[in-house]
Write an enzyme that holds these catalytic residues in place. Structure first.
Site, PDB file in Angstrom:
ATOM      1  N   ARG A   1       4.035   1.615  -0.991  1.00 39.01           N
ATOM      2  CA  ARG A   1       4.792   1.763  -2.242  1.00 39.01           C
ATOM      3  C   ARG A   1       3.887   2.107  -3.420  1.00 39.01           C
ATOM      4  O   ARG A   1       4.257   2.918  -4.276  1.00 39.01           O
ATOM      5  CB  ARG A   1       5.565   0.474  -2.534  1.00 39.01           C
ATOM      6  CG  ARG A   1       6.736   0.239  -1.591  1.00 39.01           C
ATOM      7  CD  ARG A   1       7.530  -1.001  -1.969  1.00 39.01           C
ATOM      8  NE  ARG A   1       6.823  -2.231  -1.605  1.00 39.01           N
ATOM      9  CZ  ARG A   1       6.261  -3.052  -2.477  1.00 39.01           C
ATOM     10  NH1 ARG A   1       6.296  -2.788  -3.774  1.00 39.01           N
ATOM     11  NH2 ARG A   1       5.656  -4.152  -2.065  1.00 39.01           N
TER      12      ARG A   1
ATOM     13  N   HIS B   1     -17.593   2.217   2.948  1.00 38.33           N
ATOM     14  CA  HIS B   1     -17.887   2.968   1.726  1.00 38.33           C
ATOM     15  C   HIS B   1     -19.383   3.066   1.438  1.00 38.33           C
ATOM     16  O   HIS B   1     -19.909   4.168   1.197  1.00 38.33           O
ATOM     17  CB  HIS B   1     -17.175   2.316   0.541  1.00 38.33           C
ATOM     18  CG  HIS B   1     -17.575   2.892  -0.784  1.00 38.33           C
ATOM     19  ND1 HIS B   1     -17.291   4.187  -1.122  1.00 38.33           N
ATOM     20  CD2 HIS B   1     -18.260   2.369  -1.835  1.00 38.33           C
ATOM     21  CE1 HIS B   1     -17.770   4.442  -2.327  1.00 38.33           C
ATOM     22  NE2 HIS B   1     -18.365   3.363  -2.778  1.00 38.33           N
TER      23      HIS B   1
ATOM     24  N   LEU C   1     -13.819   6.617  -0.493  1.00 42.52           N
ATOM     25  CA  LEU C   1     -14.511   7.857  -0.171  1.00 42.52           C
ATOM     26  C   LEU C   1     -13.782   9.081  -0.709  1.00 42.52           C
ATOM     27  O   LEU C   1     -14.287  10.206  -0.589  1.00 42.52           O
ATOM     28  CB  LEU C   1     -14.686   7.986   1.348  1.00 42.52           C
ATOM     29  CG  LEU C   1     -15.594   6.933   1.990  1.00 42.52           C
ATOM     30  CD1 LEU C   1     -15.594   7.087   3.505  1.00 42.52           C
ATOM     31  CD2 LEU C   1     -17.010   7.034   1.452  1.00 42.52           C
TER      32      LEU C   1
ATOM     33  N   ARG D   1     -23.070 -12.187 -13.664  1.00 45.12           N
ATOM     34  CA  ARG D   1     -23.853 -11.074 -13.160  1.00 45.12           C
ATOM     35  C   ARG D   1     -24.157 -11.173 -11.672  1.00 45.12           C
ATOM     36  O   ARG D   1     -24.871 -10.332 -11.135  1.00 45.12           O
ATOM     37  CB  ARG D   1     -25.168 -10.987 -13.937  1.00 45.12           C
ATOM     38  CG  ARG D   1     -24.988 -10.591 -15.394  1.00 45.12           C
ATOM     39  CD  ARG D   1     -26.328 -10.459 -16.095  1.00 45.12           C
ATOM     40  NE  ARG D   1     -26.152  -9.974 -17.459  1.00 45.12           N
ATOM     41  CZ  ARG D   1     -26.115  -8.696 -17.809  1.00 45.12           C
ATOM     42  NH1 ARG D   1     -26.244  -7.767 -16.878  1.00 45.12           N
ATOM     43  NH2 ARG D   1     -25.956  -8.338 -19.069  1.00 45.12           N
TER      44      ARG D   1
ATOM     45  N   GLU E   1     -17.028  -4.884  -9.184  1.00 43.97           N
ATOM     46  CA  GLU E   1     -15.663  -4.976  -9.689  1.00 43.97           C
ATOM     47  C   GLU E   1     -15.574  -6.149 -10.654  1.00 43.97           C
ATOM     48  O   GLU E   1     -16.211  -7.188 -10.459  1.00 43.97           O
ATOM     49  CB  GLU E   1     -14.675  -5.170  -8.532  1.00 43.97           C
ATOM     50  CG  GLU E   1     -14.671  -4.046  -7.504  1.00 43.97           C
ATOM     51  CD  GLU E   1     -13.983  -2.793  -8.005  1.00 43.97           C
ATOM     52  OE1 GLU E   1     -13.542  -2.783  -9.164  1.00 43.97           O
ATOM     53  OE2 GLU E   1     -13.908  -1.814  -7.235  1.00 43.97           O
TER      54      GLU E   1
ATOM     55  N   LYS F   1      -8.641   1.029   7.080  1.00 43.70           N
ATOM     56  CA  LYS F   1      -9.696   0.060   7.390  1.00 43.70           C
ATOM     57  C   LYS F   1      -9.134  -1.357   7.297  1.00 43.70           C
ATOM     58  O   LYS F   1      -8.061  -1.551   6.698  1.00 43.70           O
ATOM     59  CB  LYS F   1     -10.867   0.238   6.422  1.00 43.70           C
ATOM     60  CG  LYS F   1     -10.503  -0.048   4.964  1.00 43.70           C
ATOM     61  CD  LYS F   1     -11.700   0.080   4.053  1.00 43.70           C
ATOM     62  CE  LYS F   1     -11.308  -0.303   2.629  1.00 43.70           C
ATOM     63  NZ  LYS F   1     -12.424  -0.218   1.687  1.00 43.70           N
TER      64      LYS F   1
ATOM     65  N   ARG G   1     -18.318  -1.216 -12.480  1.00 40.71           N
ATOM     66  CA  ARG G   1     -19.308  -0.145 -12.454  1.00 40.71           C
ATOM     67  C   ARG G   1     -19.443   0.388 -11.029  1.00 40.71           C
ATOM     68  O   ARG G   1     -19.635  -0.378 -10.080  1.00 40.71           O
ATOM     69  CB  ARG G   1     -20.655  -0.643 -12.958  1.00 40.71           C
ATOM     70  CG  ARG G   1     -21.737   0.429 -13.035  1.00 40.71           C
ATOM     71  CD  ARG G   1     -23.033  -0.146 -13.551  1.00 40.71           C
ATOM     72  NE  ARG G   1     -22.891  -0.622 -14.907  1.00 40.71           N
ATOM     73  CZ  ARG G   1     -23.097   0.127 -15.993  1.00 40.71           C
ATOM     74  NH1 ARG G   1     -23.443   1.380 -15.860  1.00 40.71           N
ATOM     75  NH2 ARG G   1     -22.950  -0.377 -17.196  1.00 40.71           N
TER      76      ARG G   1
ATOM     77  N   LEU H   1       0.824  -1.200   0.000  1.00 43.42           N
ATOM     78  CA  LEU H   1       0.000   0.000   0.000  1.00 43.42           C
ATOM     79  C   LEU H   1       0.862   1.255   0.000  1.00 43.42           C
ATOM     80  O   LEU H   1       0.585   2.210  -0.744  1.00 43.42           O
ATOM     81  CB  LEU H   1      -0.924   0.003   1.217  1.00 43.42           C
ATOM     82  CG  LEU H   1      -1.807   1.247   1.392  1.00 43.42           C
ATOM     83  CD1 LEU H   1      -2.756   1.412   0.215  1.00 43.42           C
ATOM     84  CD2 LEU H   1      -2.581   1.171   2.705  1.00 43.42           C
TER      85      LEU H   1
END
Length: 644
Positions: free
Chosen positions: A185, A406, A347, A625, A383, A315, A499, A183
């Site tokens: 780097r 989130h 956020l 889906r 995702e 988190k 999306r 995270l």
């Protein structure tokens, strides 16, 4: 700046008390509005004014004003000869006493104001004017005293130069704890450099990396250099800026004893800071199990006493309501609430920041923002195959990782009442009211899913049998504005597309006289506001419109504000946005302790059912889906998926 006295050329006319510089009669200085300052202003040989004691404290406090005053005053040096030196024994002893005790006299001018204007120093006397006349002041000045005073002034001038050198020390220091992690780097150091390159960090900022690996400053710089890039829209001086940023980056090996390690970090930061005031930010990019030990040692051994300290925590913020409460209690025993910034990079997206702007800066939406006109709200985060899960996700799942922070924060910003100001605390006060009004989830209100992955898929296969990768639910806010409006959540990994959007569907037009022209699907006539973050950031408004041509046929096109067409700028990474908020002290996108507790209260019943294996996730194809149960849940509330 610290100096006890200073000596400047000064003409007689620049002092409102018109005393001759070489008189034999001692001055009887009356009480004035600035005691301890005027009493310690002495005129010496050559028309030179020497200020010390209380006046020196004024100069130390207002050195910037002093420089401006000296430039504005028309100072002229006048050479005058004074009387015999033998008449100044008493004055010499007074001067020595003043120089030896200037710190004591400094306190005599606390809270006073010195007014300097029109090339004069004016004093207000409570005694009659004749008592402060020139005839009552005729001091003699010995060359020995002048030499002593000017020598002291030279020493203080040297101290002034040292203070100028100290100003090159950093006014802000940022320490990344866990500096060699992925995270740090991949996200934190690149975001810090982007802020530095764009001018949002001080030129002399100090960046510190802290971890357990045995590295040097140069080795850390080499590790992070490959991850740094300059803005696409302004590439000027990229190499120079990068070199300057790396030269301000330092490394410290904390070892396995965080208490000793934090003490070493503090010493290294103080060495770089010097004597100047400096604020500190600590980014705790550490595993959840190491957080409390690191935070406790940091609180006791690494906080500065010369400025503010702010702590960024990644988190998840606990595992459930109980563990989160224990974590919060431990943190608040070491830090104040205003020091803690619980960060969620999702956020920091422009979509989230734009929610309050859209709601409270556009009159057209304000009267519509309630159950009277809104039929449902959908919050979608899906995702695609490119997102790996890993061992971390296996321990927490999508509910603890994404929904708790989130999704619920997005709903709170979307549904809250207007805050009294844009202050972070005012906004958080309104958010927590929404979170406390959300009904607790029941197992029947949710759909859990897990994608079926094989070793041939391009994702990490660490999932056990119960870790959910998909979550769908209908939330209800029990207050006057939103009573009965379902807030539908869909968050999943390994789905067919990427999306991120919010869809606000409005109620049907009552008694719609065009319903026969719409067709069999009345939902096509529903007005809709779509706030899209991915794949292309946009604001869309679906309206009903007549198709051009003969006859009367209606269509539902989308009015489109596509950001990439309208704004020719590169969108900053979410970490840049949130780090800048921390620097500015803007806390509205960070969860406060009461928000944290309210969010866990919503989800904890469901999490306990999952942990007890009373609820099993439905399997779905990787790249599909999602579970079919989500469609039944939406149908239960009479809401079709807008994206379908």
């Amino acid at each position: 700046m610290s100096f006890c006295s200073f000596s400047v050329p000064l003409s007689e006319s620049s002092v409102s008390i018109p005393f001759p510089l070489c008189s034999r009669t001692p001055l009887k200085v009356p009480p004035c509005n600035f005691p301890g300052a005027l009493n310690n202003i002495h005129s010496l040989t050559g028309g030179r004014l020497v200020c010390y004691g209380g006046g020196a404290n004024f100069c130390r406090r207002f050195y910037g004003l002093r420089l401006w005053i000296l430039q504005s005053l028309n100072l002229r040096q006048r050479n005058r000869k004074c009387g015999p030196a033998h008449e100044f024994k008493s004055i010499r002893s007074q001067e020595k006493d003043h120089l030896a005790n200037h710190l004591e006299t400094t306190s005599s001018c606390e809270g006073q104001v010195l007014n300097l204007h029109n090339d004069s120093i004016e004093t207000t006397s409570t005694q009659p004017p004749e008592e402060s006349s020139a005839q009552n002041y005729e001091p003699d000045v010995s060359m020995e005293v002048v030499t002593s005073i000017e020598s002291k002034a030279f020493q203080q001038t040297h101290s002034f130069s040292s203070s100028i050198e100290d100003s090159k020390a950093p006014s802000l220091c940022i320490a990344v704890i866990g500096a060699t992690g992925e995270l740090a780097r991949g996200k934190i150091f690149p975001a810090l450099f982007a802020l530095y390159y764009s001018g949002f960090l001080p030129e002399n900022v100090g960046i510190f990396g802290y971890s357990r690996k045995d590295l040097t400053d140069e080795e850390l710089r080499s590790i992070i250099a490959s991850t740094l890039t300059c803005r696409v829209d302004h590439q000027s001086n990229c190499g120079d800026k990068m070199d300057a940023f790396l030269s301000r980056t330092y490394y410290l090996n904390g070892g396995h004893d965080n208490k000793h390690g934090m003490s070493k970090l503090n010493a290294r930061m103080e060495q770089i800071e010097g004597k100047s005031e400096a604020n500190r930010i600590f980014y705790l990019s550490v595993p959840q199990e190491a957080l409390l030990d690191v935070a406790s040692c940091l609180a006791s051994n690494a906080q500065t006493q010369k400025g503010w300290n702010r702590i960024i925590i990644e988190k998840p913020f606990g595992f459930d309501a109980l563990t989160s409460h224990q974590l919060t209690k431990s943190l608040l025993s070491k830090f104040q609430e205003k020091q803690l910034y619980r960060i969620d990079h999702l956020l920091g997206r422009n979509l989230i920041e734009n929610l309050t702007v859209l709601r409270f800066a556009n009159l057209v939406f304000q009267p519509l923002w309630s159950r009277t006109y809104i039929r449902n709200v959908q919050v979608i985060l899906s995702e695609d195959l490119a997102v790996p899960t890993g061992r971390y996700f296996d321990g927490y799942g999508i509910v603890r990782d994404i929904v708790h922070s989130h999704i619920l924060q997005t709903i709170a910003l979307l549904a809250m009442e207007p805050p009294i100001s844009l202050d972070g605390e005012d906004i958080r006060n309104e958010k927590v009211k929404v979170l406390r009004s959300i009904r607790k989830l029941e197992p029947s209100d949710i759909i859990l899913g897990q994608y079926k992955a094989s070793t041939g898929d391009k994702v990490d296969v660490y999932l056990n049998s119960l870790t959910p990768t998909y979550f769908a639910s209908a939330l209800f806010i029990d207050n006057a504005r939103w009573d009965g409006v379902p807030f539908l959540i869909k968050a999943g990994l390994g789905l067919i597309n990427h999306r991120v959007e919010i869809r606000i569907q409005f109620n049907r037009v009552p008694g719609n006289i065009y319903r026969e022209r719409i067709g069999h699907n009345i939902d096509l006539a529903t007005n809709e506001l779509i706030l899209r973050d991915a794949p292309d950031e946009a604001i869309l408004v679906r309206v009903n419109n007549k198709i051009p041509g003969l006859g009367l046929q209606l269509d539902s096109p989308e009015l489109n504000l596509l950001y990439k067409d309208k704004y020719k700028v590169e969108v900053p990474d979410s970490y840049e946005h949130l780090l800048l908020d921390v620097i500015d002290g803007d806390s509205h996108l960070f969860m406060r302790s009461d928000e944290l507790a309210a969010a866990w209260n919503i989800l904890t019943p469901v999490l306990h059912e999952i942990d007890r294996k009373n609820v099993a996730p439905e399997l779905y194809e990787l790249g599909g889906r999602g579970p079919t149960g989500a469609y039944y849940l939406w149908a239960k509330h009479g809401v079709p998926w807008g994206e379908d």
